[in-house]
Design a protein around this motif. Structure first.
Motif, PDB file in Angstrom:
ATOM      1  N   UNK A  29       0.819  -1.208   0.000  1.00  0.00           N
ATOM      2  CA  UNK A  29       0.000   0.000   0.000  1.00  0.00           C
ATOM      3  C   UNK A  29       0.854   1.258   0.000  1.00  0.00           C
ATOM      4  N   UNK A  30       0.402   2.277  -0.721  1.00  0.00           N
ATOM      5  CA  UNK A  30       1.137   3.546  -0.730  1.00  0.00           C
ATOM      6  C   UNK A  30       1.122   4.180   0.659  1.00  0.00           C
ATOM      7  N   UNK A  31       2.196   4.863   0.971  1.00  0.00           N
ATOM      8  CA  UNK A  31       2.333   5.531   2.261  1.00  0.00           C
ATOM      9  C   UNK A  31       2.682   7.001   2.043  1.00  0.00           C
ATOM     10  N   UNK A  32       2.572   7.757   3.104  1.00  0.00           N
ATOM     11  CA  UNK A  32       2.978   9.164   3.038  1.00  0.00           C
ATOM     12  C   UNK A  32       4.464   9.251   2.721  1.00  0.00           C
ATOM     13  N   UNK A  33       5.256   8.303   3.218  1.00  0.00           N
ATOM     14  CA  UNK A  33       6.691   8.303   2.922  1.00  0.00           C
ATOM     15  C   UNK A  33       6.932   8.157   1.424  1.00  0.00           C
ATOM     16  N   UNK A  34       6.141   7.311   0.758  1.00  0.00           N
ATOM     17  CA  UNK A  34       6.265   7.155  -0.694  1.00  0.00           C
ATOM     18  C   UNK A  34       5.898   8.450  -1.405  1.00  0.00           C
ATOM     19  N   UNK A  43      -3.015  10.059  -3.615  1.00  0.00           N
ATOM     20  CA  UNK A  43      -4.195   9.573  -4.341  1.00  0.00           C
ATOM     21  C   UNK A  43      -3.775   8.898  -5.652  1.00  0.00           C
ATOM     22  N   UNK A  44      -2.815   9.510  -6.366  1.00  0.00           N
ATOM     23  CA  UNK A  44      -2.326   8.899  -7.606  1.00  0.00           C
ATOM     24  C   UNK A  44      -1.584   7.605  -7.309  1.00  0.00           C
ATOM     25  N   UNK A  45      -0.805   7.599  -6.222  1.00  0.00           N
ATOM     26  CA  UNK A  45      -0.093   6.370  -5.853  1.00  0.00           C
ATOM     27  C   UNK A  45      -1.085   5.268  -5.507  1.00  0.00           C
ATOM     28  N   UNK A  46      -2.190   5.638  -4.878  1.00  0.00           N
ATOM     29  CA  UNK A  46      -3.235   4.657  -4.563  1.00  0.00           C
ATOM     30  C   UNK A  46      -3.858   4.065  -5.815  1.00  0.00           C
ATOM     31  N   UNK A  47      -4.078   4.915  -6.814  1.00  0.00           N
ATOM     32  CA  UNK A  47      -4.625   4.419  -8.086  1.00  0.00           C
ATOM     33  C   UNK A  47      -3.624   3.488  -8.761  1.00  0.00           C
ATOM     34  N   UNK A  88      -2.403   4.640 -21.448  1.00  0.00           N
ATOM     35  CA  UNK A  88      -1.239   5.478 -21.118  1.00  0.00           C
ATOM     36  C   UNK A  88      -1.384   6.061 -19.712  1.00  0.00           C
ATOM     37  N   UNK A  89      -2.598   6.424 -19.331  1.00  0.00           N
ATOM     38  CA  UNK A  89      -2.843   6.964 -17.989  1.00  0.00           C
ATOM     39  C   UNK A  89      -2.591   5.888 -16.925  1.00  0.00           C
ATOM     40  N   UNK A  90      -3.063   4.672 -17.168  1.00  0.00           N
ATOM     41  CA  UNK A  90      -2.816   3.584 -16.216  1.00  0.00           C
ATOM     42  C   UNK A  90      -1.316   3.284 -16.134  1.00  0.00           C
ATOM     43  N   UNK A  91      -0.641   3.311 -17.266  1.00  0.00           N
ATOM     44  CA  UNK A  91       0.805   3.094 -17.280  1.00  0.00           C
ATOM     45  C   UNK A  91       1.518   4.167 -16.451  1.00  0.00           C
ATOM     46  N   UNK A  92       1.091   5.424 -16.620  1.00  0.00           N
ATOM     47  CA  UNK A  92       1.687   6.523 -15.849  1.00  0.00           C
ATOM     48  C   UNK A  92       1.480   6.308 -14.350  1.00  0.00           C
ATOM     49  N   UNK A  93       0.275   5.925 -13.960  1.00  0.00           N
ATOM     50  CA  UNK A  93      -0.029   5.724 -12.544  1.00  0.00           C
ATOM     51  C   UNK A  93       0.760   4.556 -11.957  1.00  0.00           C
ATOM     52  N   UNK A  94       0.860   3.461 -12.697  1.00  0.00           N
ATOM     53  CA  UNK A  94       1.644   2.315 -12.225  1.00  0.00           C
ATOM     54  C   UNK A  94       3.111   2.703 -12.109  1.00  0.00           C
ATOM     55  N   UNK A  95       3.620   3.418 -13.095  1.00  0.00           N
ATOM     56  CA  UNK A  95       5.019   3.852 -13.061  1.00  0.00           C
ATOM     57  C   UNK A  95       5.273   4.727 -11.844  1.00  0.00           C
ATOM     58  N   UNK A  96       4.396   5.690 -11.598  1.00  0.00           N
ATOM     59  CA  UNK A  96       4.559   6.558 -10.428  1.00  0.00           C
ATOM     60  C   UNK A  96       4.545   5.743  -9.141  1.00  0.00           C
ATOM     61  N   UNK A  97       3.618   4.788  -9.062  1.00  0.00           N
ATOM     62  CA  UNK A  97       3.521   3.953  -7.854  1.00  0.00           C
ATOM     63  C   UNK A  97       4.783   3.128  -7.644  1.00  0.00           C
TER      64      UNK A  97
END
Length: 112
Positions: A29-34, A43-47, A88-97
């Motif tokens: 799970x995404x954290x504030x540290x991430x 929110x984007x990391x959660x997605x 492309x949006x899903x790819x961006x979100x996964x990459x960011x995460x």
């Protein structure tokens, strides 16, 4: 009317508590540290996390993204996103995460 407000408050508090407990037990799970380390909104990391868990774990065992160096993810995600049919949006979100997750240590051990 006060009773309704109290019940609604109790339900909201229960939902928040449940999410907090669930998140603390999920090493992925995404954290504030991430969010802080990456400069990306949680929110984007959660997605991205949701897409990662839904799509990536269909073919791959669950691995904490920090087990692979950040520089590798930039080469891995585009090909895997194409294979999984991500937008492309899903790819961006996964990459960011995965980049954010690769910058911090997990808060709990992984139990597959």
């Amino acid at each position: 009317m006060k009773t309704f407000a109290l019940i609604a408050s109790a339900i909201a508090l229960s939902a928040i508590t449940a999410c907090t407990v669930q998140q603390s037990n999920d090493p992925f799970a995404p954290t504030q540290a991430m969010a802080q380390a990456s400069g990306k909104p949680i929110e984007d990391l959660g997605k991205g996390h949701s897409i990662f868990m839904r799509q990536c774990t269909q073919c791959h065992e669950k691995r904490i993204p920090n087990e692979i160096p950040s520089k590798e993810w930039r080469h891995i995600v585009p090909g895997m996103a194409w294979n999984a049919g991500l937008s492309k949006e899903e790819e961006r979100l996964v990459t960011e995460y995965v980049l954010a997750a690769s910058k911090v240590k997990p808060s709990a051990p992984v139990n597959n």
